[in-house]
Design a protein around this motif. Structure first.
Motif, PDB file in Angstrom:
ATOM      1  N   GLN A  77       9.120  -8.367   7.056  1.00 53.94           N
ATOM      2  CA  GLN A  77       9.631  -7.079   7.017  1.00 53.94           C
ATOM      3  C   GLN A  77       8.959  -6.474   5.811  1.00 53.94           C
ATOM      4  O   GLN A  77       9.228  -6.652   4.794  1.00 53.94           O
ATOM      5  N   LEU A  78       8.319  -5.285   6.387  1.00 56.37           N
ATOM      6  CA  LEU A  78       7.692  -4.459   5.243  1.00 56.37           C
ATOM      7  C   LEU A  78       8.356  -2.991   5.418  1.00 56.37           C
ATOM      8  O   LEU A  78       7.867  -2.320   6.466  1.00 56.37           O
ATOM      9  N   ASN A  79       9.094  -2.586   4.477  1.00 54.84           N
ATOM     10  CA  ASN A  79       9.754  -1.302   4.595  1.00 54.84           C
ATOM     11  C   ASN A  79       8.922  -0.022   4.369  1.00 54.84           C
ATOM     12  O   ASN A  79       8.272   0.101   3.330  1.00 54.84           O
ATOM     13  N   ASN A  80       8.658   0.822   5.432  1.00 54.14           N
ATOM     14  CA  ASN A  80       7.675   1.844   5.072  1.00 54.14           C
ATOM     15  C   ASN A  80       8.237   2.890   4.217  1.00 54.14           C
ATOM     16  O   ASN A  80       7.138   3.615   3.710  1.00 54.14           O
ATOM     17  N   ASN A  81       9.457   2.837   3.631  1.00 52.18           N
ATOM     18  CA  ASN A  81       9.910   3.510   2.474  1.00 52.18           C
ATOM     19  C   ASN A  81       9.324   3.063   1.154  1.00 52.18           C
ATOM     20  O   ASN A  81       9.085   3.949   0.194  1.00 52.18           O
ATOM     21  N   PHE A  82       8.536   2.062   1.176  1.00 53.85           N
ATOM     22  CA  PHE A  82       7.857   1.390   0.012  1.00 53.85           C
ATOM     23  C   PHE A  82       6.156   1.940  -0.114  1.00 53.85           C
ATOM     24  O   PHE A  82       5.543   1.768  -1.040  1.00 53.85           O
ATOM     25  N   THR A  83       5.828   2.877   1.033  1.00 52.37           N
ATOM     26  CA  THR A  83       4.443   3.041   0.938  1.00 52.37           C
ATOM     27  C   THR A  83       3.974   3.910  -0.283  1.00 52.37           C
ATOM     28  O   THR A  83       3.048   3.702  -0.801  1.00 52.37           O
ATOM     29  N   SER A  84       4.908   5.052  -0.364  1.00 48.98           N
ATOM     30  CA  SER A  84       4.705   5.692  -1.936  1.00 48.98           C
ATOM     31  C   SER A  84       4.588   4.970  -3.204  1.00 48.98           C
ATOM     32  O   SER A  84       3.856   5.260  -3.823  1.00 48.98           O
ATOM     33  N   ARG A  85       5.411   4.123  -3.211  1.00 49.41           N
ATOM     34  CA  ARG A  85       5.420   3.264  -4.500  1.00 49.41           C
ATOM     35  C   ARG A  85       4.258   2.324  -4.500  1.00 49.41           C
ATOM     36  O   ARG A  85       3.572   2.100  -5.551  1.00 49.41           O
ATOM     37  N   TYR A  86       3.645   1.780  -3.348  1.00 50.71           N
ATOM     38  CA  TYR A  86       2.501   1.006  -3.494  1.00 50.71           C
ATOM     39  C   TYR A  86       1.340   1.911  -3.733  1.00 50.71           C
ATOM     40  O   TYR A  86       0.322   1.412  -4.255  1.00 50.71           O
ATOM     41  N   ALA A  87       1.160   3.204  -3.107  1.00 46.50           N
ATOM     42  CA  ALA A  87       0.286   3.997  -3.340  1.00 46.50           C
ATOM     43  C   ALA A  87       0.092   4.275  -4.922  1.00 46.50           C
ATOM     44  O   ALA A  87      -1.022   4.349  -5.439  1.00 46.50           O
ATOM     45  N   ARG A  88       1.253   4.541  -5.528  1.00 45.88           N
ATOM     46  CA  ARG A  88       1.053   4.796  -7.056  1.00 45.88           C
ATOM     47  C   ARG A  88       0.828   3.565  -7.798  1.00 45.88           C
ATOM     48  O   ARG A  88      -0.253   3.729  -8.486  1.00 45.88           O
ATOM     49  N   LEU A  89       1.083   2.531  -7.421  1.00 42.33           N
ATOM     50  CA  LEU A  89       0.758   1.279  -8.072  1.00 42.33           C
ATOM     51  C   LEU A  89      -0.846   1.116  -7.676  1.00 42.33           C
ATOM     52  O   LEU A  89      -1.472   0.532  -8.661  1.00 42.33           O
ATOM     53  N   LEU A  90      -1.337   1.225  -6.608  1.00 41.92           N
ATOM     54  CA  LEU A  90      -2.896   0.925  -6.238  1.00 41.92           C
ATOM     55  C   LEU A  90      -3.524   1.945  -7.266  1.00 41.92           C
ATOM     56  O   LEU A  90      -4.760   1.387  -7.625  1.00 41.92           O
ATOM     57  N   ARG A  91      -3.015   3.082  -7.178  1.00 43.45           N
ATOM     58  CA  ARG A  91      -3.877   3.979  -8.204  1.00 43.45           C
ATOM     59  C   ARG A  91      -3.801   4.087  -9.557  1.00 43.45           C
ATOM     60  O   ARG A  91      -4.809   4.169 -10.265  1.00 43.45           O
ATOM     61  N   ALA A  92      -2.547   3.541 -10.036  1.00 40.73           N
ATOM     62  CA  ALA A  92      -2.250   3.218 -11.311  1.00 40.73           C
ATOM     63  C   ALA A  92      -3.299   2.229 -11.761  1.00 40.73           C
ATOM     64  O   ALA A  92      -3.878   2.167 -13.055  1.00 40.73           O
ATOM     65  N   SER A  93      -3.499   1.024 -11.047  1.00 43.65           N
ATOM     66  CA  SER A  93      -4.451  -0.046 -11.760  1.00 43.65           C
ATOM     67  C   SER A  93      -5.886   0.110 -10.949  1.00 43.65           C
ATOM     68  O   SER A  93      -6.843  -0.432 -11.674  1.00 43.65           O
ATOM     69  N   HIS A  94      -6.230   0.995 -10.413  1.00 47.28           N
ATOM     70  CA  HIS A  94      -7.516   1.427  -9.815  1.00 47.28           C
ATOM     71  C   HIS A  94      -7.751   2.807  -9.834  1.00 47.28           C
ATOM     72  O   HIS A  94      -7.745   3.520  -8.678  1.00 47.28           O
ATOM     73  N   PRO A  95      -7.979   3.570 -10.915  1.00 50.61           N
ATOM     74  CA  PRO A  95      -8.137   5.236 -11.001  1.00 50.61           C
ATOM     75  C   PRO A  95      -9.213   5.424 -10.107  1.00 50.61           C
ATOM     76  O   PRO A  95      -9.358   6.514  -9.842  1.00 50.61           O
ATOM     77  N   GLU A  96     -10.294   4.585  -9.894  1.00 53.01           N
ATOM     78  CA  GLU A  96     -11.225   5.045  -9.183  1.00 53.01           C
ATOM     79  C   GLU A  96     -10.951   5.143  -7.605  1.00 53.01           C
ATOM     80  O   GLU A  96     -11.709   5.779  -6.763  1.00 53.01           O
TER      81      GLU A  96
END
Length: 125
Positions: A77-96
């Protein structure tokens, strides 16, 4: 035909009903660090294939397709409410990847708490 529309209180992401979305996300991320790694790998594949902008929800659906059960054999189960948090984590570690994921302003809560960052062990701070 009537649909049963009575819903009991349920826990989300392993936290209690009173916890905030950020707290539930932090709990989920700590319990399932492989999800972040999988989203990172899917993004690398997307970018390498020449893909442009993509929503993390699309990556969630791909992950659901690839991992119908979690590592412990329970239904995944993957909560769609977490998408915004994962997007921020991905951009934080990969500014490119700033052009890969569009971020919108988060509603509610403390703005400083909502700025998810990664420490050296890829954990939410």
């Amino acid at each position: 035909m009537e649909l049963p529309l009575e819903f009991g209180e349920r826990e989300c992401g392993g936290g209690d009903v009173e916890s905030t979305l950020d707290e539930r996300f932090e709990d989920f991320h700590a319990e399932h660090p492989w999800v972040y790694g999988a989203l990172e790998r899917l993004t690398v594949q997307w970018v390498a294939a020449g893909g442009g902008r993509i929503g993390v929800k699309a990556l969630f659906e791909q992950l659901r397709w690839l991992a119908p059960e979690s590592m412990d054999g329970e239904p995944f189960q993957l909560n769609n409410n977490f998408t915004s948090r994962y997007a921020r984590l991905l951009r934080a570690s990969h500014p490119e990847w700033r052009d890969v994921f569009e971020l919108r302003r988060l509603r509610g809560g403390d703005p400083e708490v909502r700025q998810s960052t990664l420490d050296g062990e890829c954990q939410v701070k």
